[in-house]
Design an enzyme around this catalytic site. Sequence first.
Site, PDB file in Angstrom:
ATOM      1  N   LYS A  38      31.993  40.361  25.155  1.00  0.00           N
ATOM      2  CA  LYS A  38      32.052  41.183  26.365  1.00  0.00           C
ATOM      3  C   LYS A  38      32.428  42.616  26.004  1.00  0.00           C
ATOM      4  O   LYS A  38      32.836  42.905  24.893  1.00  0.00           O
ATOM      5  CB  LYS A  38      33.039  40.598  27.376  1.00  0.00           C
ATOM      6  N   ARG A 142      45.796  36.639  37.850  1.00  0.00           N
ATOM      7  CA  ARG A 142      44.730  37.630  37.713  1.00  0.00           C
ATOM      8  C   ARG A 142      43.434  37.060  38.264  1.00  0.00           C
ATOM      9  O   ARG A 142      42.996  37.420  39.352  1.00  0.00           O
ATOM     10  CB  ARG A 142      44.589  38.044  36.233  1.00  0.00           C
ATOM     11  N   TYR A 294      43.652  74.259  19.904  1.00  0.00           N
ATOM     12  CA  TYR A 294      44.158  74.647  21.221  1.00  0.00           C
ATOM     13  C   TYR A 294      45.677  74.786  21.213  1.00  0.00           C
ATOM     14  O   TYR A 294      46.404  73.945  20.661  1.00  0.00           O
ATOM     15  CB  TYR A 294      43.758  73.598  22.265  1.00  0.00           C
ATOM     16  N   MET A 347      37.523  68.100  22.660  1.00  0.00           N
ATOM     17  CA  MET A 347      36.566  67.222  23.321  1.00  0.00           C
ATOM     18  C   MET A 347      35.472  66.748  22.369  1.00  0.00           C
ATOM     19  O   MET A 347      35.133  65.562  22.334  1.00  0.00           O
ATOM     20  CB  MET A 347      35.941  67.930  24.525  1.00  0.00           C
TER      21      MET A 347
END
Length: 400
Positions: A38, A142, A294, A347
Amino acid sequence: MTSWIEVSEQRLTENFRVAQEILARETASSTALLAVIKANAYGHGAGLCAPVLARAGAEWLGVTDAAEGATVRTAMEVAGIAKAQQPRILVMSGHLPVDVPVIVQHSLTPVVWRQQQMAALAEAAGAEPCAVHLEIDSGMSRQGVALGGLRELLRWLANEPRIRLDGVMTHFASAEVAGSEQTLAQRKQFEAAVQLVAEAGLRPTWIHAGNTSMIDNGADGDILAWLHGLAASVGARAMVREGLGLYGYALPLEGLAVVAERAARLRAVVRPVMTWKTRVIGISEVEAGARVGYNGTFTAEKTMRLALLPVGYADGLRRELGCSTWNRGGWVMFHVERAPIVGRVSMNLTTVDVTEIEGVAVGDEVVLLGEGSTAEDHAALAGTISYEILCGMRAPVVLV
């Protein structure tokens, strides 16, 4: 490609067989191993991993939802695996009415716990009843039906010929904790649920529970034999579900501190399957006093040679791996040499220190995650678990 993931077919196969051997040794039985693929095989590419695991002998594969199940079914067909030889596919995270046609079309087996789920499946069933696996909420709160609502659901099932109860399952919340009281309580709840199933006259083929940590946790050594015995008591086969261990990792065992690490059956023998790579796109030299990245969180104390990599947190390289003048961060690998990350992970760009590594040039291959820089290393710096690191990669996957 700014970065790519290589998945080792050999290691994936070996990891699957290691778990099979543990199950056989601990239960002396035909306990099956469901290979969990999964979440895109935990970032490893479900469409690539499914045929490998099918050829390794997996009887079952576990997927997130019906759409992923359909993708996996198609991938096995494209790989040339005849439908009769394909593993069955368990849809592990429930479904909505819109998913029912996909489930039926691709012969998927859904996990269910509500009458409404099964009623929709019954309406769509063809000549053969629709097989389902009923999840018991044994204490995780759950997914699943709790004992209080189980009798009513079983009465409905016993009178619905279009639905076949093929399996009964539960999930343990604390399988990595040796001697966990929660696991013991969940076992008792599951035993009671399986007994109610038998009393309702239903005869499932499969009784299953667990995860990688259940296989790994040798301190709770009787749990695999317990599951086998529970299944045998109702004429069913036992099955254990393994995900993380297939890909070369296992959570550290907790509890019974002295015993736990010695008792790990899986952790020391599985090997990571994924290697995440990129290439250097720039080389620069900075003088002492230069501030990098940064907010200038890192200041060079001496002349440094820096390599620029075209990856960042948008690709899954966690921002927490960045470093400052005061705190060490993560690293990448040039062959067997570490190159520390300097400054913040951006990023789409990351800067690493290659001052002490000779000959680094634009175009050179870099290992972001793999030998020498594992998912556990990344997780420790990011304050998370290896599951999240592996699932967070965003790069094309190739089988090697």
